[in-house]
Design a protein around this motif. Structure first.
Motif, PDB file in Angstrom:
ATOM      1  N   VAL A 198      37.969  39.419  33.885  1.00  0.00           N
ATOM      2  CA  VAL A 198      38.438  38.597  33.228  1.00  0.00           C
ATOM      3  C   VAL A 198      38.225  37.380  33.554  1.00  0.00           C
ATOM      4  CG1 VAL A 198      41.052  37.306  31.917  1.00  0.00           C
ATOM      5  CG2 VAL A 198      40.345  39.593  32.034  1.00  0.00           C
ATOM      6  N   ARG A 199      38.074  36.021  33.288  1.00  0.00           N
ATOM      7  CA  ARG A 199      37.573  34.528  33.731  1.00  0.00           C
ATOM      8  C   ARG A 199      38.652  34.116  32.968  1.00  0.00           C
ATOM      9  NH1 ARG A 199      32.838  37.831  33.046  1.00  0.00           N
ATOM     10  NH2 ARG A 199      31.227  37.337  35.065  1.00  0.00           N
ATOM     11  N   TRP A 237      40.617  32.951  29.790  1.00  0.00           N
ATOM     12  CA  TRP A 237      42.674  33.865  29.709  1.00  0.00           C
ATOM     13  C   TRP A 237      42.978  32.310  28.979  1.00  0.00           C
ATOM     14  CZ3 TRP A 237      46.275  37.184  30.058  1.00  0.00           C
ATOM     15  CH2 TRP A 237      47.661  37.029  30.655  1.00  0.00           C
ATOM     16  N   ALA A 238      42.873  31.371  29.308  1.00  0.00           N
ATOM     17  CA  ALA A 238      43.396  30.009  28.833  1.00  0.00           C
ATOM     18  C   ALA A 238      43.173  30.259  27.603  1.00  0.00           C
ATOM     19  CB  ALA A 238      42.726  29.244  29.813  1.00  0.00           C
ATOM     20  N   VAL A 280      42.807  39.913  25.225  1.00  0.00           N
ATOM     21  CA  VAL A 280      42.959  39.925  27.010  1.00  0.00           C
ATOM     22  C   VAL A 280      43.626  41.150  27.622  1.00  0.00           C
ATOM     23  CG1 VAL A 280      43.194  39.318  29.460  1.00  0.00           C
ATOM     24  CG2 VAL A 280      40.968  37.881  28.314  1.00  0.00           C
ATOM     25  N   ARG A 281      45.391  40.935  26.838  1.00  0.00           N
ATOM     26  CA  ARG A 281      45.615  41.725  26.586  1.00  0.00           C
ATOM     27  C   ARG A 281      45.862  43.428  25.944  1.00  0.00           C
ATOM     28  NH1 ARG A 281      49.165  36.415  25.803  1.00  0.00           N
ATOM     29  NH2 ARG A 281      50.119  35.447  27.744  1.00  0.00           N
ATOM     30  N   ASP A 282      45.046  42.834  24.438  1.00  0.00           N
ATOM     31  CA  ASP A 282      44.903  43.719  24.124  1.00  0.00           C
ATOM     32  C   ASP A 282      43.897  45.098  25.165  1.00  0.00           C
ATOM     33  OD1 ASP A 282      45.935  43.141  21.644  1.00  0.00           O
ATOM     34  OD2 ASP A 282      44.792  42.462  20.733  1.00  0.00           O
ATOM     35  N   GLU A 283      43.088  43.727  25.884  1.00  0.00           N
ATOM     36  CA  GLU A 283      42.148  45.096  26.372  1.00  0.00           C
ATOM     37  C   GLU A 283      42.438  45.408  27.569  1.00  0.00           C
ATOM     38  OE1 GLU A 283      38.484  42.521  27.054  1.00  0.00           O
ATOM     39  OE2 GLU A 283      38.269  41.875  25.398  1.00  0.00           O
ATOM     40  N   VAL A 284      43.665  45.076  28.178  1.00  0.00           N
ATOM     41  CA  VAL A 284      44.116  45.660  28.887  1.00  0.00           C
ATOM     42  C   VAL A 284      44.679  46.580  29.056  1.00  0.00           C
ATOM     43  CG1 VAL A 284      46.037  44.977  30.979  1.00  0.00           C
ATOM     44  CG2 VAL A 284      44.206  43.180  30.718  1.00  0.00           C
ATOM     45  N   ASP A 294      38.735  32.227  40.338  1.00  0.00           N
ATOM     46  CA  ASP A 294      38.737  31.973  38.594  1.00  0.00           C
ATOM     47  C   ASP A 294      37.921  32.540  37.817  1.00  0.00           C
ATOM     48  OD1 ASP A 294      35.667  31.566  38.876  1.00  0.00           O
ATOM     49  OD2 ASP A 294      35.719  29.318  38.214  1.00  0.00           O
ATOM     50  N   LYS A 295      37.749  33.826  38.298  1.00  0.00           N
ATOM     51  CA  LYS A 295      36.932  35.395  37.758  1.00  0.00           C
ATOM     52  C   LYS A 295      37.937  36.315  38.569  1.00  0.00           C
ATOM     53  CE  LYS A 295      32.964  36.940  39.343  1.00  0.00           C
ATOM     54  NZ  LYS A 295      32.042  37.005  38.374  1.00  0.00           N
TER      55      LYS A 295
END
Length: 362
Positions: A162-163, A167-168, A174-178, A219-220
Motif C-alpha cells: 500500500v502506497r 491509502w489517502a 485497501v481495507r477490503d484487500e486487507v 510512504d510504502k
C-alpha cells in the motif's frame, strides 16, 4: 606483521541510528586489535561524517540513554584518489589518519543498509565488508525482496503493498484487500528495520492506527498475513572461494507476553521475548531451515552476510519473513549468537566479515 586498517562506519541518518551506534560499541570492544587498526567514523543524524572516539563504552546499549553520534567538529575528509583518510579539525588543521584497507559499514536502515553507502564506497574504490549495492537495495525494500524470493520459488507470507497516495485516495478499497488476507495482519514500513514502525492489527479499526504509524516511517507499507508459527532465524555468511553460503545453527525468538518481537523486546530488555540459540529443532527441521536460508541469500545475490528470518508452521512449512543484510550485531543480537552457538566467537565473526570484504576486493 602490519595490521590491517579498518574504518568502522556507524550511526547514520535512519531511525536505527542508535542501534547502529550500539553495534559499534560491541564491534569496537571485540575486534582483534592485534590484527586490525581501527578508525571509528561516525555519521550524525544530519549526515555529517566525524572522527569518533575509539571507546566501546561510549556506545554501550543503555535503555535509559541510547547511544548517538554527535557533530564533534572533527570532520572526515574522504579520499578523492587512493585510500588515504584525513580528518579536519575545527581550527582548520588536517590530521592524516593513514590509508584505509577496508571499510566495515555497520549501518542499519536507510542511507546505510539500502545500497547507498555501498555505492558511495564503490565510487571511492574503497573495499568494504558486508552486502553490495544490489542485495542491500533489494532486501531493504520488503516489497521487492518478496518478489525476488517468489521468483526463485521460495515461500513468503501473502501480502498487500500500500502506497501513501492510494491509502489517502482509496482507503476502503485497501481495507477490503486487507480483509481478504484475513486478520490479524502485520503492518510494516517497506524500507525500515529493527521493527521500527511495525504494528499488529486485529481488525479494521486497528489497521487505521497501524497504517498511520507505518506511513510515518515510509510512504510504502506492506500489510502481511499474520503467519502462526515459531519465529526462527538463521545467520548466513558468504561462502569462501566461490563456495555456497554458510548457514549457522538456527535460533528462535520465544514470545511469552509480547505479541511480536518489537523494538523494545529486541534492544531495550523488555520482558516477554527471549532469544534462544540453538533452537530446539529436529535434525530435518534444522537442515531445511539452513537450506532455505542459503537459497534466500543466493536469490538476492547476497554478499557478506544476512540474517534470514522464517516462520516454522505447525505442519512443518518454512515461510520466509525477511532478510536483513546488516542484522542487529550487538553482542546480545541473534546473528552473533547463532554463530557463537555454531562454534565461532564474536571476534572471529568480525574478522571473517572483514576478510570476506578484502577477498572480494582482491
Amino acid at each position: 606483521m602490519a595490521r590491517t586498517t579498518v574504518a568502522v562506519l556507524f550511526g547514520g541518518r535512519s531511525s536505527e541510528h542508535s542501534i547502529s551506534s550500539a553495534t559499534a560499541g560491541g564491534v569496537l570492544g571485540a575486534i582483534d586489535r592485534d590484527r586490525f587498526r581501527v578508525i571509528p567514523v561516525g555519521i550524525t543524524r544530519d549526515g555529517v561524517f566525524v572522527l569518533e572516539q575509539d571507546d566501546p563504552q561510549r556506545f554501550a546499549l543503555d535503555a535509559a540513554k541510547l547511544p548517538e553520534v554527535v557533530d564533534n567538529g572533527t570532520r572526515i575528509v574522504w579520499p578523492t584518489g587512493g585510500r588515504a583518510l584525513r580528518a579536519q579539525h575545527e581550527d582548520g588543521s588536517v590530521e592524516d589518519l593513514g590509508e584505509v584497507d577496508v571499510v566495515l559499514p555497520i549501518l542499519h536502515g536507510l542511507h546505510g543498509e539500502d545500497g547507498t553507502i555501498q555505492g558511495f564506497l564503490d565510487i571511492l574504490e574503497l573495499p568494504y565488508a558486508g552486502g553490495g549495492v544490489l542485495d542491500s537495495a533489494v532486501c531493504m525494500d520488503k516489497h521487492f525482496m518478496k518478489i525476488a524470493l517468489q521468483a526463485e520459488g521460495l515461500p513468503v507470507a501473502p501480502w498487500v503493498t500500500v502506497r501513501a497516495a492510494r491509502w489517502a485516495s482509496e482507503p476502503d478499497a485497501v481495507r477490503d484487500e486487507v480483509a481478504a488476507l484475513g486478520y490479524p495482519v502485520f503492518v510494516k514500513p517497506a524500507r525500515a528495520g529493527s521493527s521500527v514502525g511495525v504494528s499488529k492489527a486485529h481488525d479494521a479499526t486497528e489497521l487505521n492506527e497501524a497504517m498511520r504509524v507505518a506511513l510515518a516511517e515510509d510512504d510504502k507499507v506492506l500489510v502481511e498475513v499474520g503467519i502462526v508459527g515459531r519465529e526462527i532465524e538463521v545467520a548466513i555468511l558468504e561462502g569462501r572461494d566461490g563456495g555456497r553460503p554458510r548457514a549457522s545453527l538456527p535460533g528462535e525468538i520465544v514470545l511469552t507476553t509480547r505479541e511480536f518481537y518489537d523494538f523494545e523486546g529486541k534492544y531495550l530488555g523488555g520482558d516477554g521475548a527471549e532469544v534462544v540459540c540453538p533452537a530446539t529443532l529436529t535434525e530435518d527441521e534444522t537442515e531445511r531451515i539452513r537450506e532455505v536460508g542459503r537459497r534466500a541469500f543466493e536469490a538476492v545475490d547476497g554478499r557478506g552476510l544476512a540474517r534470514v528470518d522464517v516462520f516454522l508452521t505447525a505442519d512443518g512449512e518454512v515461510v520466509i519473513n525477511e532478510l536483513n543484510t546488516m542484522p542487529g550485531f550487538t553482542p546480545i543480537s541473534m546473528y552473533p549468537k547463532c554463530w557463537i552457538a555454531s562454534g565461532m566467537t564474536y571476534a572471529e565473526l568480525i574478522t571473517e566479515l572483514i576478510e570476506l570484504g578484502l577477498a572480494r576486493a582482491a
